[in-house]
Design an enzyme around this catalytic site. Structure first.
Site, PDB file in Angstrom:
ATOM      1  N   ASN A 160       0.825  -1.209   0.000  1.00 53.86           N
ATOM      2  CA  ASN A 160       0.000   0.000   0.000  1.00 53.86           C
ATOM      3  C   ASN A 160       0.859   1.259   0.000  1.00 53.86           C
ATOM      4  O   ASN A 160       0.571   2.239  -0.698  1.00 53.86           O
ATOM      5  CB  ASN A 160      -0.918   0.004   1.222  1.00 53.86           C
ATOM      6  CG  ASN A 160      -2.272  -0.634   0.933  1.00 53.86           C
ATOM      7  OD1 ASN A 160      -2.663  -0.760  -0.228  1.00 53.86           O
ATOM      8  ND2 ASN A 160      -2.974  -1.035   1.974  1.00 53.86           N
ATOM      9  N   HIS A 207      -3.225   2.714  -2.536  1.00 50.78           N
ATOM     10  CA  HIS A 207      -4.353   1.833  -2.209  1.00 50.78           C
ATOM     11  C   HIS A 207      -4.909   1.131  -3.445  1.00 50.78           C
ATOM     12  O   HIS A 207      -5.383  -0.003  -3.342  1.00 50.78           O
ATOM     13  CB  HIS A 207      -5.459   2.629  -1.501  1.00 50.78           C
ATOM     14  CG  HIS A 207      -5.096   3.001  -0.099  1.00 50.78           C
ATOM     15  ND1 HIS A 207      -4.984   2.072   0.916  1.00 50.78           N
ATOM     16  CD2 HIS A 207      -4.776   4.203   0.469  1.00 50.78           C
ATOM     17  CE1 HIS A 207      -4.641   2.675   2.038  1.00 50.78           C
ATOM     18  NE2 HIS A 207      -4.503   3.978   1.803  1.00 50.78           N
ATOM     19  N   ASP A 246      -5.398  -2.727  -3.661  1.00 53.01           N
ATOM     20  CA  ASP A 246      -6.696  -3.347  -3.988  1.00 53.01           C
ATOM     21  C   ASP A 246      -6.543  -4.395  -5.085  1.00 53.01           C
ATOM     22  O   ASP A 246      -7.169  -5.463  -5.036  1.00 53.01           O
ATOM     23  CB  ASP A 246      -7.690  -2.272  -4.446  1.00 53.01           C
ATOM     24  CG  ASP A 246      -8.182  -1.412  -3.281  1.00 53.01           C
ATOM     25  OD1 ASP A 246      -7.905  -1.789  -2.119  1.00 53.01           O
ATOM     26  OD2 ASP A 246      -8.825  -0.369  -3.540  1.00 53.01           O
ATOM     27  N   GLU A 252      -6.530  -7.268   4.721  1.00 51.15           N
ATOM     28  CA  GLU A 252      -5.872  -8.225   3.838  1.00 51.15           C
ATOM     29  C   GLU A 252      -6.033  -9.658   4.327  1.00 51.15           C
ATOM     30  O   GLU A 252      -5.326 -10.566   3.887  1.00 51.15           O
ATOM     31  CB  GLU A 252      -4.379  -7.879   3.715  1.00 51.15           C
ATOM     32  CG  GLU A 252      -3.577  -8.063   4.982  1.00 51.15           C
ATOM     33  CD  GLU A 252      -3.571  -6.846   5.894  1.00 51.15           C
ATOM     34  OE1 GLU A 252      -2.642  -6.739   6.703  1.00 51.15           O
ATOM     35  OE2 GLU A 252      -4.485  -5.983   5.783  1.00 51.15           O
TER      36      GLU A 252
END
Length: 466
Positions: free
Chosen positions: A347, A352, A356, A382
């Site tokens: 991240n 992000h 993702d 996660e």
């Protein structure tokens, strides 16, 4: 001898309760019995010996049926006076019968049924004619009332906005209203009088609900054709209602709600059936849309929007039931807890969006390794959980190892275009008889933590010491 014969004829005619006239070859009245005097209001004394019998029936001179028989006229001449109202009698070659309305009789006129037959001598020569007359006014009034009632019924049916058809005891259509024309596209003139009403609803010949009611075949026959889609009417004895899809009605088919009820005569015998139909396609579409919407809402409430896997809420709903099954049937259940290794650094480096995409790839890897009975959940951030029914420790470890290798081999393209390759640590726990959902998850989670502590990118079995 002749005088004796005349006396016998006179007695026979006079004693007859049916109005009777006898005329000779010259059209003179020889007999005018009491019943005829009562019917016409003209006494015999005013008629016998004269040829003016027409005065009792008409306003101007014209022959009676007996006069036409005496003259031996052709049927064309009889038709001139009784057009469409007479026929040759089955009683004799020179006999005719007719029915007509006489407005001067009684109060408001009378309908009379009359017959006339030739009288012959021993040589076969016509020497006169006998005519009998019967007042059939009440029968005509009853028939007229019935016709009016039928016309009234036809107007009610035809004027109804609900598609309606009526069939008789022989399954032939007697009524097919305009609403039924609009629904089916079949005109009344093309179906009334036939038994082709099935063509408006089905591709091959089969009975409608109304046909089954006429045949009184019972609920078994109705169930064979409308299984689970019909019920007895709560309003009308012997009636049924149903709802079904008709692919041949309209463009693309129609859902119809239809009712059929028996029509009975005064003795209670079934002489026909009436069926009404309502297009409920709009309601069915709305119900289906509502069900789809509810299903979508249910799935949304159970599903993680990022990965498409079930969410932790659904895990909390499903896991207790699976543990209960383990206790009841002593069947195995395994649980995997997965954690993406060093996800925070992913991240931090790729943002992000990059993180993702990595989680989506992990979810895809999980899905690829699942069997039909397995269920996967995004537990949070996660972390993922996989529920493996009917799975012991060796099998669960094999599935976890296959998943670990598959995800470790994948490369995820970050928004910057860089290729990201991650690993996963997996903890495996097999359900014990004393486990609750929280204890089973805790043991799998602790095994996952040990996998991370042991260097990450590995599978650890709970309580194994490794």
């Amino acid at each position: 001898m002749q005088q004796s014969s005349d006396i016998a004829l006179t007695q026979l005619v006079e004693g007859n309760p049916v109005a009777t006239i006898v005329i000779d070859a010259n059209h003179r009245v020889t007999h005018w019995n009491r019943a005829c005097a009562a019917l016409t209001g003209v006494p015999a004394a005013e008629m016998i010996g004269r040829s003016e019998q027409w005065r009792a029936f008409y306003d101007s001179a014209r022959p009676l049926l007996a006069d036409l028989v005496v003259d031996g006229v052709a049927e064309a001449a009889i038709d001139h006076y009784y057009h469409g109202k007479f026929s040759r009698s089955a009683l004799g070659e020179d006999s005719y019968e007719a029915e007509d309305f006489f407005p001067a009789f009684g109060d408001g006129g009378r309908w009379l049924f009359f017959t006339a037959a030739a009288l012959r001598n021993a040589k076969g020569e016509v020497v006169g004619a006998i005519e009998t007359l019967q007042d059939v006014t009440e029968r005509w009034r009853a028939e007229s009332a019935l016709r009016n009632k039928e016309v009234y019924l036809a107007q009610i049916v035809d004027g109804s906005p609900v598609p309606t058809m009526v069939i008789g005891a022989q399954h032939r259509v007697t009524h097919w209203n305009r609403a039924c024309e609009a629904l089916t596209g079949m005109l009344a003139k093309d179906v009334i009088g036939t038994d082709d009403h099935w063509k408006s609803f089905y591709g091959t010949k089969r009975p409608l609900l109304a046909d089954l009611i006429i045949d009184q075949t019972g609920e078994k026959s109705i169930d064979r054709l409308y299984h689970g889609r019909f019920r007895a009417s709560s309003l009308i004895p012997g009636a049924y209602e149903a709802e079904d899809f008709f692919p041949h009605v309209g463009e693309g088919g129609r859902w119809l709600f239809f009712t059929a009820a028996p029509l009975r005569n005064a003795e209670g015998e079934v002489i026909g059936a009436i069926e009404t139909l309502q297009d409920v396609s709009g309601r069915r579409r709305a119900e289906e849309a509502l069900r789809d919407s509810e299903e979508r809402y249910r799935l949304l409430s159970q599903t993680d929007s990022l990965t498409g896997l079930y969410n932790s809420r659904h895990l909390q709903e499903q896991l207790p039931a699976e543990i209960g099954r383990v206790r009841r049937y002593a069947r195995p259940l395994a649980l995997l807890v997965l954690d993406c290794d060093r996800f925070k650094s992913v991240n931090d480096r790729y943002g992000h969006l990059g993180g993702d995409r990595v989680l989506q790839n992990l979810a895809h890897s999980i899905t690829q390794c699942l069997r039909s009975s397995d269920v996967a959940f995004r537990y949070g951030g996660e972390e993922f959980v996989v529920m493996l029914p009917e799975t012991d420790a060796p099998s669960a470890l094999a599935i976890a190892e296959r998943l670990r290798l598959l995800f470790g081999s994948l490369k995820t393209v970050a928004p910057s275009g860089e290729a990201v390759q991650c690993t996963v640590s997996i903890g495996v726990a097999v359900c014990r008889p004393e486990d609750e959902e929280w204890s089973l998850i805790r043991r799998a989670d602790e095994a996952c933590y040990r996998a991370k502590q042991g260097g990450r990118n590995r599978v650890v079995l709970a309580d194994s010491g490794s």
